[in-house]
Design an enzyme around this catalytic site. Structure first.
Site, PDB file in Angstrom:
ATOM      1  N   GLY A   1      49.971  27.841  11.817  1.00 33.04           N
ATOM      2  CA  GLY A   1      50.005  28.419  10.481  1.00 33.04           C
ATOM      3  C   GLY A   1      50.053  29.936  10.523  1.00 33.04           C
TER       4      GLY A   1
ATOM      5  CB  VAL B   1      55.596  28.801  12.318  1.00 23.10           C
ATOM      6  CG1 VAL B   1      56.737  28.180  11.523  1.00 23.10           C
ATOM      7  CG2 VAL B   1      55.980  28.929  13.786  1.00 23.10           C
ATOM      8  N   GLY B   2      53.805  29.647   9.811  1.00 29.43           N
ATOM      9  CA  GLY B   2      53.504  29.565   8.380  1.00 29.43           C
ATOM     10  C   GLY B   2      53.523  30.946   7.734  1.00 29.43           C
TER      11      GLY B   2
ATOM     12  CD  GLU C   1      38.479  19.153   0.608  1.00 26.75           C
ATOM     13  OE1 GLU C   1      38.783  20.227   1.153  1.00 26.75           O
ATOM     14  OE2 GLU C   1      39.303  18.430   0.024  1.00 26.75           O
TER      15      GLU C   1
ATOM     16  CB  CYS D   1      43.274  16.462  -1.299  1.00 25.79           C
ATOM     17  SG  CYS D   1      44.691  15.487  -1.793  1.00 25.79           S
TER      18      CYS D   1
ATOM     19  CE  LYS E   1      52.575  25.478   9.653  1.00 24.46           C
ATOM     20  NZ  LYS E   1      52.011  24.481  10.598  1.00 24.46           N
TER      21      LYS E   1
ATOM     22  N   GLY F   1      54.824  24.682  14.300  1.00 21.34           N
ATOM     23  CA  GLY F   1      54.139  25.827  14.912  1.00 21.34           C
ATOM     24  C   GLY F   1      52.840  26.083  14.200  1.00 21.34           C
TER      25      GLY F   1
HETATM   26  P1  NAD Z   1      44.873  23.907   6.481  1.00 25.27           P
HETATM   27  O1  NAD Z   1      44.782  24.730   5.274  1.00 25.27           O
HETATM   28  O2  NAD Z   1      44.069  24.289   7.660  1.00 25.27           O
HETATM   29  O3  NAD Z   1      46.374  23.814   7.004  1.00 25.27           O
HETATM   30  C1  NAD Z   1      47.444  23.330   6.212  1.00 25.27           C
HETATM   31  C2  NAD Z   1      48.752  23.879   6.736  1.00 25.27           C
HETATM   32  O4  NAD Z   1      48.761  25.306   6.572  1.00 25.27           O
HETATM   33  C3  NAD Z   1      48.979  23.635   8.224  1.00 25.27           C
HETATM   34  O5  NAD Z   1      50.352  23.352   8.426  1.00 25.27           O
HETATM   35  C4  NAD Z   1      48.607  24.959   8.837  1.00 25.27           C
HETATM   36  O6  NAD Z   1      49.237  25.202  10.089  1.00 25.27           O
HETATM   37  C5  NAD Z   1      49.099  25.937   7.778  1.00 25.27           C
HETATM   38  N1  NAD Z   1      48.483  27.266   7.804  1.00 25.27           N
HETATM   39  C6  NAD Z   1      47.250  27.605   8.257  1.00 25.27           C
HETATM   40  N2  NAD Z   1      47.053  28.951   8.110  1.00 25.27           N
HETATM   41  C7  NAD Z   1      48.181  29.457   7.545  1.00 25.27           C
HETATM   42  C8  NAD Z   1      48.574  30.766   7.131  1.00 25.27           C
HETATM   43  N3  NAD Z   1      47.772  31.819   7.275  1.00 25.27           N
HETATM   44  N4  NAD Z   1      49.798  30.925   6.586  1.00 25.27           N
HETATM   45  C9  NAD Z   1      50.616  29.861   6.402  1.00 25.27           C
HETATM   46  N5  NAD Z   1      50.299  28.605   6.786  1.00 25.27           N
HETATM   47  C10 NAD Z   1      49.094  28.395   7.341  1.00 25.27           C
HETATM   48  O7  NAD Z   1      44.546  22.439   5.979  1.00 25.27           O
HETATM   49  P2  NAD Z   1      44.340  21.141   6.853  1.00 25.27           P
HETATM   50  O8  NAD Z   1      43.036  21.290   7.561  1.00 25.27           O
HETATM   51  O9  NAD Z   1      45.590  20.849   7.644  1.00 25.27           O
HETATM   52  O10 NAD Z   1      44.230  20.018   5.716  1.00 25.27           O
HETATM   53  C11 NAD Z   1      43.036  19.707   5.076  1.00 25.27           C
HETATM   54  C12 NAD Z   1      42.960  20.350   3.712  1.00 25.27           C
HETATM   55  O11 NAD Z   1      44.099  20.020   2.953  1.00 25.27           O
HETATM   56  C13 NAD Z   1      41.786  19.876   2.886  1.00 25.27           C
HETATM   57  O12 NAD Z   1      41.129  20.963   2.259  1.00 25.27           O
HETATM   58  C14 NAD Z   1      42.422  18.999   1.826  1.00 25.27           C
HETATM   59  O13 NAD Z   1      41.703  18.861   0.643  1.00 25.27           O
HETATM   60  C15 NAD Z   1      43.715  19.657   1.626  1.00 25.27           C
HETATM   61  N6  NAD Z   1      44.672  18.715   1.040  1.00 25.27           N
HETATM   62  C16 NAD Z   1      45.065  18.878  -0.262  1.00 25.27           C
HETATM   63  C17 NAD Z   1      45.948  17.978  -0.839  1.00 25.27           C
HETATM   64  C18 NAD Z   1      46.419  18.116  -2.276  1.00 25.27           C
HETATM   65  O14 NAD Z   1      47.438  17.555  -2.592  1.00 25.27           O
HETATM   66  N7  NAD Z   1      45.736  18.831  -3.125  1.00 25.27           N
HETATM   67  C19 NAD Z   1      46.416  16.920  -0.094  1.00 25.27           C
HETATM   68  C20 NAD Z   1      45.999  16.776   1.214  1.00 25.27           C
HETATM   69  C21 NAD Z   1      45.125  17.692   1.780  1.00 25.27           C
END
Ligand code: NAD
Length: 475
Positions: free
Chosen positions: A211, A214-215, A382, A290, A178, A209
């Site tokens: 989060g 679908v997540g 962050e 990140c 996803k 889809g």
């Molecule tokens: P996010 O947490 O909003 O979303 C990430 C993914 O999770 C998306 O695909 C989203 O649709 C899904 N998602 C959201 N709610 C969900 C739920 N309840 N259940 C399952 N899936 C769900 O993050 P973002 O805004 O897309 O990305 C930015 C964040 O990612 C920053 O905090 C960054 O630090 C982190 N990040 C971490 C790394 C690492 O390797 N540690 C790498 C890149 C980004």
């Protein structure tokens, strides 16, 4: 012609890749925006609950065949996928430039060439991976976890997918992906790469889809054996809680607030290098990584020198060429809140000049704030934008204490003229990675977080470990 002046084309993706075929998705349509121009550049159909069921069932059915294929057979498929991706590298860079906003050159180097290097490192690690080992009268078997659901963020639309999917496939696991709703287009092209490479049906499935729908369905699903998530710490926490109901394996790659620590013995030449590399690292991908070195901790008596060096380095990050926009209007609002007076504490001063912003798109000026209070919101949270905090430390012990004064523990850097002392300082920093004196990125080295930056490790052998169960067979 700048990126923003290129003619717009709207990509339509109405079919999902499930069980080796493209078929119409059953969810609502979702528009994809170019963050540089705010134009709609794509419309995708999201997966419905039924599509998620089909994808998980396909991955489960494909598991026995894929997991028992020999390593040379799996390697051949992965190498073909790698070659097809390499052939299509410019097309991927173009898509990522449009859906994520990275300037084209960076889109190619960071967003496409880096995941290709990760693929190479993983395929190499697979050649000598210890799937079986002897321990006394035991045979130790590493067996793929089963069906892995990969849930990925928007900041690196291809790389974050590759670092999860390739080790899982190498191990013999099957995958349901996803991708992030803001940047799903690269994932559709990746499905085409796997299809062209002859990956057997059901081994990789794509269900774009939201989060929350679908997540969440994937995280709850009893036939999903592992969720591998990269994203924000709050969502990671939710996923860990939901996954607990089925006690499935969870890998979490979350947020960070990484520190670049300049030790007291650092000479002027090394300080200049430290500042230049820290500014570049912090601003990479518009500050949306990140591992961004978003705190630069320097000896208090070098603060003015550091401010001058940082201002000069930051001035080279021109919007549109070296720096893209933020991903969305919401993200821009969030980043701007860190630039308000008081966010960095009472003594904080901005040392960079403001750049004129284009009229359209989610742009912010790259900013360096100095004399930041290490307990302030700017130093603790962050930002996920091009904002560097410079913090003064009385001595090396205090510098390391400030570096560790964080709920996060993902990356970091140490600079010092005595390399052994710098290595000793690196050992005291509680994060999953630390670069000493500009040590280069290693796509085979383990990557992951301490503390609230997550659990599990990705890349190379460690990435394969992460999707394997370990079995002991006695004889
Ligand atoms: P996010 O947490 O909003 O979303 C990430 C993914 O999770 C998306 O695909 C989203 O649709 C899904 N998602 C959201 N709610 C969900 C739920 N309840 N259940 C399952 N899936 C769900 O993050 P973002 O805004 O897309 O990305 C930015 C964040 O990612 C920053 O905090 C960054 O630090 C982190 N990040 C971490 C790394 C690492 O390797 N540690 C790498 C890149 C980004």
């Amino acid at each position: 012609m700048t990126d923003a002046q290129r003619p717009n084309e709207v990509t339509r993706e109405s079919e999902l890749y499930i069980d080796g075929v493209w078929s119409p998705g059953g969810g609502f349509d979702l528009e994809v925006e170019n963050p540089s121009t705010e134009e709609v550049i794509g419309v995708i159909t999201q997966a419905s609950a039924e599509d998620v069921e089909r994808a998980v069932a396909a991955a489960k059915a494909a598991f026995p065949g894929w997991s028992t294929m020999s390593v040379p057979e799996r390697t051949a498929v992965l190498r073909r996928a790698r070659d097809v991706l390499a052939e299509r590298a410019d097309m991927f860079a173009d898509i990522i430039n449009r859906e994520q906003g990275s300037p084209l050159k960076l889109a190619r180097a960071l967003h496409v060439d880096t995941p290709l290097a990760v693929m190479d490192a993983t395929i190499e690690a697979l050649q000598s991976y210890p799937f079986t080992a002897e321990l006394g009268n035991s045979l130790i078997r590493r067996e793929p976890a089963g069906v892995v659901a990969a849930i990925t963020p928007w900041n690196l639309p291809l790389h974050q997918v590759i670092v999860k999917v390739i080790p899982a496939l190498a191990a013999g696991a099957t995958v349901v992906l996803k991708p992030a709703g803001l940047t799903p287009l690269a994932a559709f092209e990746l499905a085409r790469v796997f299809d062209a490479a002859g990956l057997p049906a059901g081994v990789f499935n794509l269900v774009p889809g939201s989060g929350r729908v679908v997540g969440d369905l994937l995280t709850r699903h009893p036939d999903v054996d592992q969720v591998s998530f990269t994203g924000s710490t709050p969502v990671g926490r939710t996923i860990a809680g939901v996954a607990a109901a089925t006690l499935k394996r969870v890998t979490l790659e979350l947020g960070g607030k990484s520190a670049s620590v300049v030790l007291a013995d650092t000479d002027d030449e090394l300080l200049a290098k430290a500042v230049k590399i820290t500014v570049g690292n912090c601003f990479l991908n518009g500050g949306q990584t990140c591992t961004a070195l978003s705190r630069l901790i320097v000896p208090a008596d070098r603060i003015e020198q550091t401010e001058q060096l940082a201002a000069a380095a930051a001035a080279k990050y021109q919007l549109g060429t070296r720096l893209g926009p933020l991903i969305s209007a919401d993200q821009r609002k969030e980043v701007e809140s860190f630039l308000e007076a008081g966010a960095g504490g009472a003594d904080a001063v901005t040392v960079t000049t403001v750049q004129p912003l284009p009229e359209r798109g989610h742009w912010v000026t790259p900013t360096v704030v100095s004399r930041v209070d290490p307990d302030s919101r700017l130093a603790q949270e962050e930002v996920f934008g091009p904002v560097l905090s410079i913090i003064a430390a009385a001595d090396d012990d205090e510098a390391i204490a400030i570096a560790n004064n964080s709920i996060y523990g993902l990356g970091g850097a140490v600079w010092g003229s005595d390399e052994q002392a710098a290595l000793d300082a690196a050992a005291r920093i509680r994060t999953g990675q630390v670069d000493v004196n500009g040590g280069a990125f290693n796509p085979a080295a383990p990557f992951g977080g301490y503390k609230q930056s997550g659990t599990g490790r990705e890349f190379g052998t460690y990435g394969i470990d992460d999707v394997c169960e370990i079995k002991a067979v006695q004889r």
